[in-house]
Design an enzyme around this catalytic site. Structure first.
Site, PDB file in Angstrom:
ATOM      1  N   ARG A 156       6.821  -2.406   5.895  1.00  0.00           N
ATOM      2  CA  ARG A 156       7.966  -3.203   5.471  1.00  0.00           C
ATOM      3  C   ARG A 156       7.593  -4.596   5.000  1.00  0.00           C
ATOM      4  O   ARG A 156       7.923  -4.996   3.891  1.00  0.00           O
ATOM      5  CB  ARG A 156       8.931  -3.399   6.650  1.00  0.00           C
ATOM      6  CG  ARG A 156      10.207  -2.688   6.548  1.00  0.00           C
ATOM      7  CD  ARG A 156      10.691  -2.429   7.940  1.00  0.00           C
ATOM      8  NE  ARG A 156       9.571  -1.916   8.710  1.00  0.00           N
ATOM      9  CZ  ARG A 156       9.193  -0.648   8.671  1.00  0.00           C
ATOM     10  NH1 ARG A 156       9.831   0.204   7.944  1.00  0.00           N
ATOM     11  NH2 ARG A 156       8.152  -0.229   9.367  1.00  0.00           N
ATOM     12  N   THR A 157       6.920  -5.341   5.856  1.00  0.00           N
ATOM     13  CA  THR A 157       6.716  -6.759   5.547  1.00  0.00           C
ATOM     14  C   THR A 157       5.855  -6.922   4.301  1.00  0.00           C
ATOM     15  O   THR A 157       6.165  -7.718   3.418  1.00  0.00           O
ATOM     16  CB  THR A 157       6.080  -7.480   6.754  1.00  0.00           C
ATOM     17  OG1 THR A 157       6.881  -7.224   7.905  1.00  0.00           O
ATOM     18  CG2 THR A 157       6.007  -8.970   6.512  1.00  0.00           C
ATOM     19  N   LYS A 182     -17.005  -7.780   7.576  1.00  0.00           N
ATOM     20  CA  LYS A 182     -18.407  -8.233   7.523  1.00  0.00           C
ATOM     21  C   LYS A 182     -18.604  -9.451   8.404  1.00  0.00           C
ATOM     22  O   LYS A 182     -19.687 -10.033   8.432  1.00  0.00           O
ATOM     23  CB  LYS A 182     -18.785  -8.599   6.086  1.00  0.00           C
ATOM     24  CG  LYS A 182     -18.657  -7.468   5.088  1.00  0.00           C
ATOM     25  CD  LYS A 182     -18.922  -8.002   3.684  1.00  0.00           C
ATOM     26  CE  LYS A 182     -18.501  -7.002   2.621  1.00  0.00           C
ATOM     27  NZ  LYS A 182     -18.450  -7.620   1.295  1.00  0.00           N
ATOM     28  N   ARG A 186      -0.774 -11.512   7.602  1.00  0.00           N
ATOM     29  CA  ARG A 186      -0.509 -10.897   8.898  1.00  0.00           C
ATOM     30  C   ARG A 186      -1.847 -10.697   9.588  1.00  0.00           C
ATOM     31  O   ARG A 186      -2.829 -10.281   8.967  1.00  0.00           O
ATOM     32  CB  ARG A 186       0.198  -9.549   8.751  1.00  0.00           C
ATOM     33  CG  ARG A 186       0.220  -8.788  10.078  1.00  0.00           C
ATOM     34  CD  ARG A 186       1.153  -7.643  10.072  1.00  0.00           C
ATOM     35  NE  ARG A 186       2.534  -8.107  10.044  1.00  0.00           N
ATOM     36  CZ  ARG A 186       3.584  -7.308  10.174  1.00  0.00           C
ATOM     37  NH1 ARG A 186       3.400  -6.015  10.347  1.00  0.00           N
ATOM     38  NH2 ARG A 186       4.811  -7.773  10.127  1.00  0.00           N
ATOM     39  N   HIS A 213       6.966 -14.401  13.938  1.00  0.00           N
ATOM     40  CA  HIS A 213       7.199 -13.635  12.718  1.00  0.00           C
ATOM     41  C   HIS A 213       8.360 -14.316  11.987  1.00  0.00           C
ATOM     42  O   HIS A 213       9.480 -13.789  11.947  1.00  0.00           O
ATOM     43  CB  HIS A 213       7.540 -12.187  13.078  1.00  0.00           C
ATOM     44  CG  HIS A 213       7.453 -11.225  11.936  1.00  0.00           C
ATOM     45  ND1 HIS A 213       7.330 -11.638  10.619  1.00  0.00           N
ATOM     46  CD2 HIS A 213       7.489  -9.863  11.902  1.00  0.00           C
ATOM     47  CE1 HIS A 213       7.280 -10.570   9.841  1.00  0.00           C
ATOM     48  NE2 HIS A 213       7.376  -9.492  10.593  1.00  0.00           N
TER      49      HIS A 213
END
Lengths: 143, 305
Positions: free
Chosen positions: B51-52, B80, B101, B129
């Protein structure tokens, strides 16, 4: 038990009994060149028992963390055998690289080069929180 | 240059401005179709999201901009060993704005201190959020018509539910808002939300275990998923995951104008039978989220329409 007076130096008095070693370690007093005495469980009229640290030598040392570890500590500056300054340590606004965030989800657990910074959020209750994840610092958080 | 890491980075007035922009976008989408022409959004998703991430990408495309990025940490240089700080510096050379995120709490904040472009926190661990909160606020505005005088029930995982933490912070700035925290003992609201938000603002709240008991007084019911990815011990997750399941039967004592919200994804905490209830607003939240992200991108890129 008698520990002699110092001519020039710093005396950390009224340390809560049992906290002396924590302060000794946190301030890295063991790494100093000068003489340092840690006295634990000294008799105290006011506190019953207390710890005391005597540092022989007017060294430049950041004592702000004492405000977090034990705000009741009295810092005495000794010059020529006399107390020339006596003060309590105020809580610092931020504490950098002395406390370690204990939250396993905090970014500081994986980014090794990040400074561990805690900010004073509640002066009355002496609450510091990690600037990254807001986890509360406990005395055990001292690195 | 400004970043949004926490919903509290935005004042009430700024949120009002974003809500007004979002509603104008809903009414006049064509007006905004080229607003971000030539601009690039970098979506840096170190943690899975549907969704986000797609909401951010759809938002940027609908503003006429472009999108670059990755949706999995394993396909980025973090695999890495690259630091978040370095990633932020590097991406600043390619894009105009970052949506990040990360599973580690505080990672977007770290990025914002090193990036030379705005960073939007698109969710950091169980912490914050803020853009979901913007979606929630637009939903509350459109469904309830007000932010004051509301009793809001939060149900489920209130410990790791970052959307809950951000919405509590945002709603604490309005008058006569009461919270009912419905959760098992293991998933109660974190101490820092109480100490930083609820107690200093003298917000009325109570913590209960029974959804049925809380239901009649609620104006908004905010359901959350017990998040498997936040548990270190799977046995704890299995024990707690089905604590609350919202069904039509459990809604019988609810108000007729209750607004049922959920940040999604859901697993089974809201029965699909509830989807047809006129009080179910969780799919509207999804759409509202896109409009609010469009409004936020415009604000942070300082695009004037």
């Amino acid at each position: 038990m008698i520990v002699g007076q110092i001519k020039d130096g710093i005396v950390l008095d009224h340390i809560k009994a049992g906290r002396g070693m924590k302060i000794y370690d946190t301030l890295k007093l063991g790494e100093l060149d000068c003489a340092v005495a840690l006295i634990v469980n000294a008799d105290s009229e006011k506190m019953g028992k207390k710890d005391i640290i005597k540092i022989s030598g007017l060294i430049d040392i950041d004592l702000h963390i004492l405000g977090f570890i034990d705000p009741d500590v009295t810092v005495n500056i000794i010059n020529d055998g006399k107390v020339v300054k006596r003060e309590k340590i105020a809580l610092p606004e931020t504490i950098t690289d002395i406390l370690k965030c204990k939250n396993p989800r905090c970014i500081t657990t994986v980014e090794q080069e990040l400074q561990h910074v805690f900010k004073l959020c509640d002066e009355g209750n002496k609450v510091y929180r990690c600037i990254y994840c807001e986890t509360k610092a406990e005395l055990e958080s001292v690195k | 240059m400004r970043s949004i890491i926490d919903i509290m980075d935005l004042s009430v007035e700024e949120i009002d401005g974003l809500l007004a922009t979002a509603e104008d976008i809903i009414e006049n989408p064509k007006k905004y179709a080229d607003a971000c022409r030539g601009k690039k959004l970098a979506t840096l998703f170190f943690e899975p999201s549907t969704r986000t991430r797609l909401s951010f990408e759809a938002a940027m495309y609908e503003l006429g901009g472009n999108v670059i990025g990755f949706s999995d940490a394993s396909s980025s240089s973090s695999s890495k060993g690259e630091s978040v700080s370095d990633t932020a510096r590097v991406i600043s050379c390619y894009a105009d704005i970052i949506a990040m995120r990360h599973h580690k709490e505080g990672a977007p904040y770290v990025a914002s201190t090193k990036a030379s472009i705005p960073v939007i926190n698109a969710g950091d661990g169980g912490h914050n959020h803020p853009t979901q909160t913007l979606a929630d606020l637009l939903t509350i505005k459109r469904e309830k018509g007000r932010f004051n005088n509301l009793t809001i029930g939060f149900c489920g995982d209130l410990k790791f539910g970052r959307t809950v933490h951000s919405l509590i912070s945002a709603m604490s700035r309005y008058e006569n808002v009461k919270f009912v925290m419905i959760s098992p003992d293991e998933l109660t609201i974190p101490d820092y939300v109480k100490q930083n938000v609820l107690i200093p603002n003298s917000i009325e709240y109570k913590e209960v275990k029974s959804l049925e008991e809380a239901m009649p007084e609620l104006d908004i019911l905010y359901m959350t998923r017990v998040q498997k990815e936040r548990f270190f011990n799977e046995a704890d997750y299995i024990r707690l995951k089905d604590t609350y399941i919202l069904t039509p039967e459990r809604l019988q004592s609810a108000k007729d104008d209750l607004c049922i919200m959920h940040p999604l994804p859901r697993v089974n905490e809201i029965s699909v039978a509830v989807d047809d209830d006129k009080r179910a607003c969780y799919f509207k939240q999804v759409l509202n989220g896109k409009y609010m992200r469009m409004a936020l991108i415009l604000k942070l890129l300082e695009v004037e329409i």
